[in-house]
Enzyme design. Structure first.
Site, PDB file in Angstrom:
ATOM      1  N   ASN A 258      -5.442 -56.404  -8.712  1.00 40.63           N
ATOM      2  CA  ASN A 258      -4.023 -56.441  -8.040  1.00 40.63           C
ATOM      3  C   ASN A 258      -3.093 -56.506  -9.296  1.00 40.63           C
ATOM      4  OD1 ASN A 258      -1.831 -56.505  -6.485  1.00 40.63           O
ATOM      5  ND2 ASN A 258      -2.528 -58.571  -5.567  1.00 40.63           N
TER       6      ASN A 258
ATOM      7  N   LYS B  38      -0.169 -56.307  -8.847  1.00 36.34           N
ATOM      8  CA  LYS B  38       1.162 -57.029  -8.393  1.00 36.34           C
ATOM      9  C   LYS B  38       2.347 -55.930  -8.722  1.00 36.34           C
ATOM     10  CE  LYS B  38      -1.124 -61.140  -7.554  1.00 36.34           C
ATOM     11  NZ  LYS B  38      -0.980 -62.617  -7.672  1.00 36.34           N
TER      12      LYS B  38
ATOM     13  N   HIS C 114      -1.745 -59.996   1.645  1.00 39.97           N
ATOM     14  CA  HIS C 114      -1.687 -60.982   0.625  1.00 39.97           C
ATOM     15  C   HIS C 114      -0.722 -62.060   0.648  1.00 39.97           C
ATOM     16  CE1 HIS C 114      -1.235 -62.415  -3.576  1.00 39.97           C
ATOM     17  NE2 HIS C 114      -2.282 -61.774  -4.148  1.00 39.97           N
TER      18      HIS C 114
ATOM     19  N   GLU D 153       1.480 -63.330  -1.120  1.00 36.58           N
ATOM     20  CA  GLU D 153       2.683 -63.284  -1.826  1.00 36.58           C
ATOM     21  C   GLU D 153       3.443 -62.536  -0.500  1.00 36.58           C
ATOM     22  OE1 GLU D 153       1.523 -61.594  -5.637  1.00 36.58           O
ATOM     23  OE2 GLU D 153       0.757 -63.789  -6.036  1.00 36.58           O
TER      24      GLU D 153
ATOM     25  N   GLU E 298      -8.370 -65.804  -0.810  1.00 35.63           N
ATOM     26  CA  GLU E 298      -7.644 -66.500  -2.180  1.00 35.63           C
ATOM     27  C   GLU E 298      -6.732 -67.472  -1.716  1.00 35.63           C
ATOM     28  OE1 GLU E 298      -6.653 -62.646  -4.581  1.00 35.63           O
ATOM     29  OE2 GLU E 298      -5.063 -62.805  -3.222  1.00 35.63           O
TER      30      GLU E 298
ATOM     31  N   GLY F  78      -2.809 -67.578  -9.822  1.00 36.01           N
ATOM     32  CA  GLY F  78      -1.780 -67.580 -10.835  1.00 36.01           C
ATOM     33  C   GLY F  78      -1.614 -68.762 -11.602  1.00 36.01           C
TER      34      GLY F  78
ATOM     35  N   SER G 281      -7.369 -66.891 -10.059  1.00 38.17           N
ATOM     36  CA  SER G 281      -7.278 -67.199 -11.265  1.00 38.17           C
ATOM     37  C   SER G 281      -8.794 -67.080 -11.899  1.00 38.17           C
ATOM     38  CB  SER G 281      -7.255 -68.859 -11.375  1.00 38.17           C
ATOM     39  OG  SER G 281      -5.721 -69.092 -11.282  1.00 38.17           O
TER      40      SER G 281
END
Ligand code: 13P
Length: 235
Positions: free
Chosen positions: A8, A10, A93, A95, A160, A166, A198
């Protein structure tokens, strides 16, 4: 089931990143070890699908709208991703859930739109740090699955943990196993369950051998061919 290593990107990647993807395709070769996928920003989907045509690497989107076309300025539909040569689309996701207020009901509609376009949705779930510390990780993931999964069709689930994205932090292998076993009990044996958060070449092997981990959804380490290949080759 055959493992899936998905990148991904992003909001990363200009045209120059196509060369990095070409290098990944060369390293992965015929992809005998696993399915490999890159989800670049929308702006690169068409060019990346062309660049990777004939390679073992598939291309996907990172999000889509719930309908096929219409008056939705700035949005992209799953049909458009399919038209550009995509095969998968990430939905839900964390985010998107955090930055755009997406809830489970919307994520489910998006997953269904992805299926209607003939693509495979990758549906993301995962708890926040506060939820984990309160001992609620399993309950949160169960509720997200109940609300976000389509009623039928072939999909991929990605677990996730938000606090692992991250940050360089990763749950213990026992904690990953616990959540993946929980997800497995809801989705059956044919659905691939990816771990994300990660994942690096240095921890990929131990994570990918945990029971019910059928692959990885990789952010930062999917941007460099050497790192992404390092994860792929850990299988
Ligand atoms: P990182 O691998 O950068 O932690 O990101 C994980 C992720 O969010 C993939 O979707």
């Amino acid at each position: 089931v055959r493992k899936l290593i998905a990148g991904n990107w992003k909001m990363n990647g200009l045209k120059a990143a196509l060369a990095e993807a070409a290098k990944m395709a060369e390293m992965v070769g015929d992809g005998n070890g696993a399915d490999v996928l890159i989800c670049p920003p929308f702006t690169l989907i068409g060019a990346l699908a062309e660049e990777l045509d004939g390679s073992a690497i598939r291309v996907g989107g990172q999000d889509c709208h719930v309908v096929e076309s219409g008056a939705h300025t700035g949005d992209i539909s799953a049909h458009m991703i399919a038209d550009m040569g995509g095969n998968y689309c990430i939905v839900g996701h964390s985010e998107r859930r955090a930055d755009h207020g997406e809830d489970d009901a919307l994520v489910k509609q998006k997953a269904e739109a992805v299926l209607r376009a003939g693509l495979t949705p990758i549906i993301c779930v995962g708890e926040t740090r506060e939820e984990r510390e309160a001992g609620k990780a399993g309950d949160v993931v169960s509720a997200q699955l109940a609300g976000s999964l389509p009623d039928s069709g072939q999909y991929v689930v990605a677990y996730e943990p938000v606090w692992a994205i991250g940050t360089g932090l990763v749950p213990t292998l026992e904690d990953i196993a616990e959540i993946h076993t929980l997800v497995r009990s809801k989705v059956g044996s044919k659905t691939r369950i990816l771990y994300g958060g990660s994942v690096k070449p240095s921890n990929a092997e131990e994570i990918l051998t945990v029971a019910n981990v059928d692959g990885a959804l990789v952010g930062g380490a999917s941007l460099k061919a050497d790192d992404f290949y390092g994860i792929y080759s850990a299988i």
